[in-house]
Design a protein around this motif. Structure first.
Motif, PDB file in Angstrom:
ATOM      1  N   ALA A 250      -4.090  -2.766  -3.818  1.00 25.44           N
ATOM      2  CA  ALA A 250      -2.812  -2.124  -4.148  1.00 25.44           C
ATOM      3  C   ALA A 250      -2.586  -2.148  -5.654  1.00 25.44           C
ATOM      4  O   ALA A 250      -2.121  -1.162  -6.236  1.00 25.44           O
ATOM      5  N   SER A 251      -2.942  -3.260  -6.293  1.00 26.96           N
ATOM      6  CA  SER A 251      -2.762  -3.333  -7.748  1.00 26.96           C
ATOM      7  C   SER A 251      -3.609  -2.301  -8.458  1.00 26.96           C
ATOM      8  O   SER A 251      -3.180  -1.703  -9.443  1.00 26.96           O
ATOM      9  N   ILE A 252      -4.822  -2.115  -7.942  1.00 26.80           N
ATOM     10  CA  ILE A 252      -5.704  -1.138  -8.583  1.00 26.80           C
ATOM     11  C   ILE A 252      -5.078   0.250  -8.488  1.00 26.80           C
ATOM     12  O   ILE A 252      -5.077   1.014  -9.456  1.00 26.80           O
ATOM     13  N   ILE A 253      -4.522   0.550  -7.291  1.00 24.48           N
ATOM     14  CA  ILE A 253      -3.871   1.856  -7.143  1.00 24.48           C
ATOM     15  C   ILE A 253      -2.734   1.976  -8.148  1.00 24.48           C
ATOM     16  O   ILE A 253      -2.552   3.000  -8.805  1.00 24.48           O
ATOM     17  N   SER A 254      -1.977   0.868  -8.288  1.00 21.04           N
ATOM     18  CA  SER A 254      -0.806   0.943  -9.160  1.00 21.04           C
ATOM     19  C   SER A 254      -1.199   1.119 -10.611  1.00 21.04           C
ATOM     20  O   SER A 254      -0.457   1.713 -11.380  1.00 21.04           O
TER      21      SER A 254
ATOM     22  N   LEU B 203       0.832  -1.205   0.000  1.00 24.53           N
ATOM     23  CA  LEU B 203       0.000   0.000   0.000  1.00 24.53           C
ATOM     24  C   LEU B 203       0.864   1.251   0.000  1.00 24.53           C
ATOM     25  O   LEU B 203       0.660   2.166  -0.807  1.00 24.53           O
ATOM     26  N   VAL B 204       1.877   1.266   0.893  1.00 27.30           N
ATOM     27  CA  VAL B 204       2.709   2.462   0.997  1.00 27.30           C
ATOM     28  C   VAL B 204       3.437   2.712  -0.319  1.00 27.30           C
ATOM     29  O   VAL B 204       3.432   3.819  -0.853  1.00 27.30           O
ATOM     30  N   GLY B 205       4.039   1.634  -0.846  1.00 24.65           N
ATOM     31  CA  GLY B 205       4.790   1.807  -2.091  1.00 24.65           C
ATOM     32  C   GLY B 205       3.924   2.366  -3.195  1.00 24.65           C
ATOM     33  O   GLY B 205       4.298   3.333  -3.870  1.00 24.65           O
ATOM     34  N   ASN B 206       2.750   1.793  -3.354  1.00 27.44           N
ATOM     35  CA  ASN B 206       1.903   2.236  -4.462  1.00 27.44           C
ATOM     36  C   ASN B 206       1.342   3.630  -4.225  1.00 27.44           C
ATOM     37  O   ASN B 206       1.233   4.422  -5.158  1.00 27.44           O
TER      38      ASN B 206
END
Lengths: 489, 528
Positions: free
Chosen positions: A428-432, A297-300
């Protein structure tokens, strides 16, 4: 033991050749010779791994004392698989570094040798059967990385990144060694296979062992840039030479994950065990799962707001470490295979993306922003298409390699009962998606602003290799999956 | 073989197109057209060989892809998907013909993406492997994203990103559900060596014997439904649609409305109804309520639009509401109506978008107020526009009536919904459709020519005739003799519906509504 020599061959070749080229460089100072020589050494190592794979079975049953390596090194299929990954990453990086260095007007032969030494360190990690060997491998790799990160000694960012990396890295190494010492104090052994038996029997000092374990985990979490030890990663990857950043964020990360896999498999999650071990392992599993979730989460989230493409990739690489951790959390054969598959596919797409950046950078242009990519597809449709494939693959869109990697990781995590972790990974993938798609958006949909153009030449051999790898692994993943299962069996 | 060809000819065409010089515009256009026509002809063979008395999958082709995950390349068609495959192969050549004038730049990339899109969409309809299905499902996104983003209108970037993110949000949750299903069936029940399966038929057969615990099935249903309902789009997940439709180039809108939205409704039948019948029973009233809200909401919003294209886009929300209502009535009539309505909507709304596109190419505006009196200068166009409009309204004798009537009938008879209110409120949608479409038509086509720019408009050219006439033939054909089309899906739909009913009755613990149960039993008794 001739078979042991065969099994050791890749390590031997790589260690000797890296020293050899260091010496030759001191005598002749011939840039071409050194470049092609180091390249040839890596290729020979790569081929020799395939040779070694046929023999490692023959030495598994032999008692420790009869071996030359005295059990400090282990020979199993998974190690060799990761050797292949590391050496291939080295080849891709090396091939593209020469033109990049020339563009930046710093061409030094040590660069190539350092890559060789870093690969050697990674191979030591993947073969280690002893916590000290693991430590040595990590240090060998890290020391080369410290130097490589600061290789452009005239650039402030490069020096800053090297300094940061070195200080924080040394600090983390301290944790690692301290933890190893505690583990030794608690169990009187450093051999991983012995330790796993000891942990199952419960014959160890519980408090010291737990402290040691936590310290080792912290040290390794730093190396893979997991939350909350991720702060260094973005600065270091951004500041260091772009080709090196690609190398560090893929092979370096994969090797640290492998170290974590070793610790997790042999120390934390022994298969059956006493109550205490069970309790610890379930707790640690939960902690690693939480770390994994937060890392993604943080990374993205931070990558979402980056304008500098290199920095965006740096933060996204933090997120990818989070995905990889899912395989550790899953703690089953599927998870380990997924780590193997994802490491390889991540290598192709991430190195590919960094290499595309490296061909665009010149001595004037240090950083390429999203804006700079505006309308990139007009002049350079092939490069833009390639970059798009890497971005889509990183985002996990089928039919590219990244999708299968994620798929395998999700399968393993759900199988282990970590549905919530999978759902967080999905979020997280969606954010990315947003920022990966964002770059494609700039390249294709916006009007051109700044004229940037890639340099063709040797780096494109690497880039095309990455492209082919990303697509092949996406369309026919069967072979790699079978191969990893064959090696791990 | 026919099915494989239908699926792969577009892909082969797309790959060949990559190696064509991008300056040969005419060659690219006609090559793409002939590829899509060839696909259509091959699909006619598919249709002629299709046996509609057989409720199983036909033209089955299986090849192992990833052995360890038991994922394979499995394709086949049954009564539910055959008409949708035909719709895809039929609409694509029309789209390509309409692109000749609508697309002015980057021809090669455009036609490449269009053929890739056709490959992906056909793939979604024929995939019988959850894994393969997911890959095709996501593959649809990439070409559509570029088509909107590269050739779209002013606000194209925003719309393209919105379209992409919306769809991905749904599909990733579907991926989790697919993995969970695969592990459950492959590992927990069948104990396959890989512990995983994504074979649709295997999963369906296993689940009909060993139902998933309802608490879990509910979540699986929601994960699948989220993905499909975004694509449909069901109210309140529809907000991407007006933007995407409005900003996409004309051919893009035709594909979006004609085929892409059907991926969602098809998925609802194939996965939510067939695989997860208990939850389908449980959620049917809720989803139907949303569908009815969508019908009315879409119609009301359409009525206040000043932009023709946006009006047609919102009318899709309304029309797809009928389809969802028909599906979740879980009756033979309703589902038959839903399938025929999917085809109808593809034809009539597709044609409306084409008509709007024809106007737009001549005047470069989509504001209703800019037009008026078009009938005087473009009589032939006005006739076609009128037919499309009336078909969309649901005039008896044209196709729209058949579909909407059957959907409403299904909802009326439905033992699951068990309320006439759905039909009563749903039927108002037809009235509203008449209101907004007739008003729009009147403002655009009739009356005096108020805007001097409209005096010099040219009527349809031969190419436009060529792609409008085939649609009209089908619009009338379905309207007059729908049985020809309904035959294809009838047996399959009957078997699906009866399977769903028997399965859900077998597991009574999931149904706490006794009244509902009684209704179903009496309904089944009546059928016998």
């Amino acid at each position: 033991m001739i078979y042991e020599f065969y099994a050791l061959l890749p390590l031997v070749i790589l260690s000797f050749s890296s020293l050899l080229w260091l010496v030759i460089d001191g005598i002749w100072k011939n840039k071409s010779l050194n470049f092609w020589g180091t390249f040839a050494s890596l290729v020979i190592t790569f081929v020799s791994i395939f040779f070694s794979i046929q023999y490692f079975d023959l030495i598994t049953g032999i008692a420790r004392n009869q071996l030359v390596t005295k059990g400090f090194l282990s020979f199993n299929g998974f190690s060799y698989y990761f050797d292949l990954v590391f050496v291939f990453a080295g080849i891709l990086t090396l091939l593209s570094s020469r033109d990049y260095q020339r563009a930046k007007y710093i061409e030094l032969n040590e660069f190539y040798t350092l890559i060789l030494i870093a690969v050697f360190g990674m191979m030591i990690i993947s073969h280690s059967n002893n916590l000290l060997t693991l430590f040595l491998g990590i240090e060998t790799m890290s020391l080369s990385f410290y130097v490589l990160a600061g290789f452009f000694r005239k650039s402030n960012e490069s020096v800053e990144s090297a300094m940061k990396y070195f200080l924080l890295g040394a600090f983390a190494t301290g944790f690692l060694v301290y933890g190893i010492a505690f583990v030794y104090g608690a169990t009187k052994s450093l051999y991983l296979d012995e330790l796993s038996v000891l942990v199952q029997n419960g014959s160890f000092q519980k408090v010291y062992f737990t402290i040691g374990l936590v310290l080792v985990l912290i040290g390794l979490a730093f190396k893979i840039a997991a939350f909350p030890f991720h702060q260094w990663a973005a600065d270091v990857y951004t500041g260091s030479p772009t080709t090196v950043a690609g190398f560090m964020s893929t092979a370096g990360k994969a090797s640290a994950i492998f170290g974590l896999y070793l610790v997790a498999r042999y120390l934390i999650f022994p298969f059956s065990g006493i109550e205490f071990a069970k309790f610890t392992s379930s707790q640690v599993q939960l902690v690693v799962a939480i770390i994994s979730a937060l890392t993604m989460l943080v990374g993205n989230f931070i990558a979402l707001v980056q304008k500098n493409v290199k920095r965006m990739l740096a933060y996204s690489s933090i997120a990818h470490a989070g995905y990889l951790l899912m395989g550790i959390v899953a703690n089953n054969a599927e998870g380990w295979n997924a780590i193997g598959f994802y490491s390889l596919s991540y290598l192709f797409m991430q190195i590919g993306a960094f290499l595309v950046l490296s061909t665009i950078e010149t001595s004037e242009i240090n950083f390429v922003t999203m804006e700079d990519f505006s309308g990139f597809s007009r002049k350079h449709p092939f490069v833009a298409g390639t970059m798009s494939v890497f971005m889509l693959s990183l985002a996990g869109i089928p039919p590219f390699a990244g999708f299968f990697g994620k798929y395998l990781l999700f399968v393993s995590a759900i199988k282990a009962g970590y549905l919530w972790l999978t759902i967080i990974a999905v979020i997280a993938s969606i954010i990315s998606m947003y920022y990966y798609i964002g770059l494609i958006l700039y390249m294709y949909f916006k009007e051109p602003k700044l004229e940037i153009s890639p340099r063709f030449g040797l780096p494109f051999v690497s880039i095309v290799l990455c492209l082919v790898g990303t697509i092949i692994l996406g369309i026919v993943p069967q072979y790699i999956i079978d191969f990893t299962y064959y090696l791990i069996r | 073989m026919e099915l494989i060809l239908t699926l792969f000819i577009p892909l082969a065409g797309a790959i060949i197109l990559l190696f064509v010089n991008h300056e040969k515009h005419n060659f690219i256009k006609y090559f793409t057209l002939s590829v899509s026509l060839l696909t259509f002809i091959v699909s006619l063979f598919l249709l002629s060989k299709f046996d509609f008395n057989n409720t199983n999958f036909q033209f089955l082709t299986e090849a192992i892809w990833i052995e360890r995950l038991n994922a394979g390349f499995r394709i086949g068609v049954d009564g539910i998907s055959i008409l949708l495959v035909m719709l895809t192969t039929f609409i694509t050549p029309i789209t390509i013909l309409s692109s000749f004038s609508a697309i002015e730049k980057r021809n090669k990339e455009y036609y490449f993406l269009l053929l890739l899109l056709q490959f992906a969409m056909t793939g979604v309809f024929v995939a019988l492997d959850l894994f393969l299905f997911y890959i095709f499902w996501e593959l649809v996104l990439i070409p559509m994203y570029f088509i909107i983003g590269l050739w779209g209108g002013k606000n194209r970037i925003y719309s393209a990103v919105k379209f992409f993110i919306y769809t991905v949000v749904g599909s990733l949750f579907m991926l989790v559900a697919i993995i969970w299903l695969g592990l459950y069936v492959g590992g927990n029940i069948l104990h396959l060596p890989g512990g995983f399966t994504s074979n649709f038929m295997q999963i369906r057969d296993v689940l009909s014997q060993n139902p998933i615990p309802f608490d879990i099935e509910k979540w699986l249903f929601l994960a699948f439904a989220l993905s499909f309902c975004i694509k449909v789009p069901l109210f309140p997940l529809h907000t991407w649609l007006p933007d995407a439709h409005t900003e996409a180039p004309t051919p893009g809108s035709v594909i979006l409305a004609g085929i892409l939205l059907k991926l969602g409704t098809y998925g609802l039948i194939r996965f939510n109804i067939e695989l997860l019948p208990h939850s389908a029973y449980f959620f049917a009233p809720y989803i139907s309520i949303l569908a009815v809200i969508g019908i009315i909401y879409g119609a009301l919003v359409s009525a206040v639009q000043t932009d023709v294209k946006r009006l047609v886009a919102f009318s899709s929300v309304s029309h797809l509401g009928f389809v969802v209502l028909g599906i979740f009535s879980i009756t033979v009539e309703g589902m038959q109506g839903a399938i025929i309505q999917m085809v109808n909507h593809g034809l009539s709304t597709g044609m409306l978008f084409l008509a709007v596109g024809i106007l737009y190419e001549r005047r470069h505006t989509r504001e209703i107020a800019e037009y008026g009196g078009i009938a005087r200068v473009m009589p032939a166009f006005s006739v076609f526009f009128g037919i499309a409009m009336l078909a969309s309204v649901g005039l008896p004798g044209l196709n729209g009536f058949v579909g909407e009537f059957l959907c409403l009938l299904g909802a009326f008879k439905s033992p699951v919904l068990n309320s006439y209110l759905f039909t009563i409120f749903g039927a108002t949608g037809v009235i509203f459709a008449a209101v907004y479409l007739l008003t729009m038509f009147q403002k655009v086509v009739f009356g005096p020519i108020t805007n001097p720019h409209n005096h010099s408009l040219k009527d349809l050219n031969k190419r436009e005739w060529a792609y409008l006439v085939p649609i009209v033939i089908f619009i009338v054909w379905i309207g007059v003799y729908p049985k020809f089309f309904l035959n294809y899906s009838e047996k399959t739909v009957k078997s699906v519906v009866s399977k769903v009913h028997t399965q859900s009755l077998g597991n009574t613990s999931t149904l706490n509504n006794l009244n509902l149960l009684k209704n179903i039993e009496s309904n089944l008794g009546a059928k016998k």
